[in-house]
Design a protein around this motif. Structure first.
Motif, PDB file in Angstrom:
ATOM      1  N   ILE A 145     -45.036  28.509  10.614  1.00 26.38           N
ATOM      2  CA  ILE A 145     -43.885  28.798  11.467  1.00 26.38           C
ATOM      3  C   ILE A 145     -43.972  27.870  12.674  1.00 26.38           C
ATOM      4  O   ILE A 145     -44.978  27.856  13.384  1.00 26.38           O
ATOM      5  N   LEU A 146     -42.924  27.074  12.871  1.00 27.64           N
ATOM      6  CA  LEU A 146     -42.892  26.121  13.967  1.00 27.64           C
ATOM      7  C   LEU A 146     -41.648  26.328  14.807  1.00 27.64           C
ATOM      8  O   LEU A 146     -40.611  26.763  14.306  1.00 27.64           O
ATOM      9  N   ASP A 147     -41.746  25.994  16.069  1.00 28.31           N
ATOM     10  CA  ASP A 147     -40.568  26.006  16.937  1.00 28.31           C
ATOM     11  C   ASP A 147     -40.027  24.587  16.970  1.00 28.31           C
ATOM     12  O   ASP A 147     -40.675  23.679  17.490  1.00 28.31           O
ATOM     13  N   MET A 148     -38.853  24.398  16.408  1.00 29.22           N
ATOM     14  CA  MET A 148     -38.281  23.064  16.276  1.00 29.22           C
ATOM     15  C   MET A 148     -36.818  23.077  16.685  1.00 29.22           C
ATOM     16  O   MET A 148     -36.170  24.132  16.721  1.00 29.22           O
ATOM     17  N   SER A 149     -36.316  21.887  16.967  1.00 25.89           N
ATOM     18  CA  SER A 149     -34.873  21.697  17.152  1.00 25.89           C
ATOM     19  C   SER A 149     -34.357  20.922  15.953  1.00 25.89           C
ATOM     20  O   SER A 149     -34.918  19.885  15.586  1.00 25.89           O
ATOM     21  N   VAL A 150     -33.305  21.445  15.343  1.00 23.14           N
ATOM     22  CA  VAL A 150     -32.773  20.871  14.108  1.00 23.14           C
ATOM     23  C   VAL A 150     -31.433  20.224  14.401  1.00 23.14           C
ATOM     24  O   VAL A 150     -30.528  20.861  14.959  1.00 23.14           O
ATOM     25  N   LEU A 151     -31.301  18.966  14.030  1.00 25.58           N
ATOM     26  CA  LEU A 151     -30.056  18.208  14.236  1.00 25.58           C
ATOM     27  C   LEU A 151     -29.403  17.959  12.887  1.00 25.58           C
ATOM     28  O   LEU A 151     -30.044  17.432  11.974  1.00 25.58           O
ATOM     29  N   TYR A 152     -28.147  18.361  12.775  1.00 27.12           N
ATOM     30  CA  TYR A 152     -27.343  18.050  11.587  1.00 27.12           C
ATOM     31  C   TYR A 152     -26.272  17.043  11.981  1.00 27.12           C
ATOM     32  O   TYR A 152     -25.612  17.187  13.015  1.00 27.12           O
ATOM     33  N   LEU A 153     -26.110  16.027  11.161  1.00 28.17           N
ATOM     34  CA  LEU A 153     -25.045  15.046  11.347  1.00 28.17           C
ATOM     35  C   LEU A 153     -24.272  14.937  10.046  1.00 28.17           C
ATOM     36  O   LEU A 153     -24.869  14.872   8.971  1.00 28.17           O
ATOM     37  N   ASP A 154     -22.953  14.900  10.156  1.00 28.28           N
ATOM     38  CA  ASP A 154     -22.106  14.833   8.969  1.00 28.28           C
ATOM     39  C   ASP A 154     -20.936  13.894   9.261  1.00 28.28           C
ATOM     40  O   ASP A 154     -20.428  13.851  10.386  1.00 28.28           O
ATOM     41  N   MET A 155     -20.516  13.155   8.272  1.00 29.18           N
ATOM     42  CA  MET A 155     -19.366  12.280   8.438  1.00 29.18           C
ATOM     43  C   MET A 155     -18.081  13.076   8.324  1.00 29.18           C
ATOM     44  O   MET A 155     -17.938  13.935   7.442  1.00 29.18           O
ATOM     45  N   VAL A 156     -17.142  12.799   9.197  1.00 26.04           N
ATOM     46  CA  VAL A 156     -15.846  13.481   9.192  1.00 26.04           C
ATOM     47  C   VAL A 156     -14.978  12.932   8.071  1.00 26.04           C
ATOM     48  O   VAL A 156     -14.864  11.724   7.895  1.00 26.04           O
ATOM     49  N   ASN A 157     -14.376  13.817   7.295  1.00 24.36           N
ATOM     50  CA  ASN A 157     -13.425  13.457   6.235  1.00 24.36           C
ATOM     51  C   ASN A 157     -14.012  12.440   5.259  1.00 24.36           C
ATOM     52  O   ASN A 157     -13.370  11.455   4.895  1.00 24.36           O
ATOM     53  N   PHE A 158     -15.218  12.699   4.821  1.00 26.06           N
ATOM     54  CA  PHE A 158     -15.852  11.795   3.866  1.00 26.06           C
ATOM     55  C   PHE A 158     -15.097  11.776   2.541  1.00 26.06           C
ATOM     56  O   PHE A 158     -14.978  10.725   1.909  1.00 26.06           O
TER      57      PHE A 158
END
Length: 354
Positions: free
Chosen positions: A175-188
């Motif tokens: 169990i870790l304390d992390m920050s998760v970043l999601y990136l997605d392209m718009v209207n792919f």
């Protein structure tokens, strides 16, 4: 001194030759003037030079034309054997001699001085081993590591490597304390319907290449690529935010300017960040496992990304609470949204526009 070493060797020839010819390593002995007085069968096999070709010759005659790792010719300049004779200090070196047929090969060389009963140096012995197979393996391993690192995250690679070294099983969840970043392209989907497959791949490679560089610069790690989306993890929420801002304001902007100059369609992305405890573990089948992170924090990060405005960064309150005062002032409240699976609505904060 030639007489001394020759006398010493003659007195021990039978025993020495029997012993030295029985090993696979190359062995040769020189006097103080670096004339070769002995050349074993291993040296013949490794170099292609028979003993009658070299006995009595000066090793500085470039018989093997030794060079070091930097390509410097050693026989007449920085010869480690000569240096040992002068200093009395044994030496180790990686040297590339030339085989009789003309090709070079790597050797691991050990040089030791020979002293008489009075402790006076009367010659030197060099033992060398062909390490071509070892070098080939090392190069193959480096290429393999480079290739693997293109498809798995650095965290995954380093974690697996460390566990292998301590001979631990790869099944200990953490169990870790992390920050998760999601990136997605718009209207792919719309973009891909009007774009060639080659251009789609080139665009994604450009985008993800930028993201990878910026993520790494900000001490993050790309966990995975999912189609036109990317998930990265950070130990520090500030690093996650700095990475996201850099991607939007610098990396993507530069990429789109280049696309405009080529007459290509510009692209937009959404970025969402959430912070909290995640479960890191080996997920998959018996034959294929992926060291990844899962949990509510990850799922919420994905949902935050989907709610983000185009080319904007949206973060949760959990992430905001982990930011420095300077970074927290870059965001303003964006609203409260109910997230599936959560009893309480999640408060979002959006990056202020410049």
């Amino acid at each position: 001194m030639v007489k001394d070493i020759m006398q010493w060797f003659e007195e021990n020839r039978e025993t020495s030759a029997l012993l030295l010819d029985s090993i696979f390593d190359g062995v040769y002995i020189v006097d103080n003037d670096r004339h070769i007085i002995y050349w074993n069968k291993g040296a013949e096999t490794i170099t292609g030079h028979l003993k009658q070709d070299v006995i009595g010759r000066w090793c500085g005659d470039n018989i093997l034309n030794h060079i070091d790792e930097n390509g410097v010719l050693l026989c007449r300049t920085a010869c480690p054997l000569k240096r040992s004779l002068q200093t009395g200090v044994n030496a180790n070196a990686k040297i590339f001699p030339k085989h009789k047929d003309g090709h070079r090969f790597p050797t691991e060389t050990h040089i030791g001085v020979i002293r008489n009963e009075e402790g006076i140096i009367i010659g030197s012995i060099e033992v060398f081993r062909d390490i071509s197979a070892t070098e080939d393996y090392r190069i193959l391993q480096e290429k393999f590591n480079t290739l693997i690192k293109k498809y798995v995250s650095t965290t995954t690679y380093d974690d697996i490597l460390s566990r292998v070294k301590i001979q631990n099983q790869i099944n200990q969840p953490r169990i870790l304390d992390m920050s998760v970043l999601y990136l997605d392209m718009v209207n792919f989907t719309g973009y891909s319907e009007n774009t060639s497959s080659e251009e789609i791949v080139n665009m994604l490679n450009d985008l993800f290449g930028i993201c990878e560089v910026i993520t790494t610069e900000n001490y993050g790690d790309i966990d995975k690529f999912i189609g036109d989306a990317m998930m990265a993890v950070f130990a520090d929420a500030n690093d996650a935010v700095n990475s996201a801002i850099n991607i939007i304001n610098n990396g993507l902007r530069t990429m789109n300017e280049a696309r405009k100059e080529k007459g290509l369609q510009t692209i937009s992305v959404r970025i969402g960040i959430n912070s909290g405890p995640v479960l890191q573990g080996d997920i998959g089948s018996l034959d294929r496992k992926d060291l990844t992170i899962i949990g509510d924090t990850v799922n919420t990060a994905s949902r935050i990304e989907k709610a983000a405005p185009n080319n904007r960064v949206l973060i949760s309150e959990a992430t905001l609470s982990r930011l420095s005062l300077v970074n927290s002032k870059l965001f303003q409240e964006h609203g409260v949204v109910s997230v599936r699976g959560k009893t309480e609505p999640v408060k979002f904060y959006v990056l202020k526009q410049e």
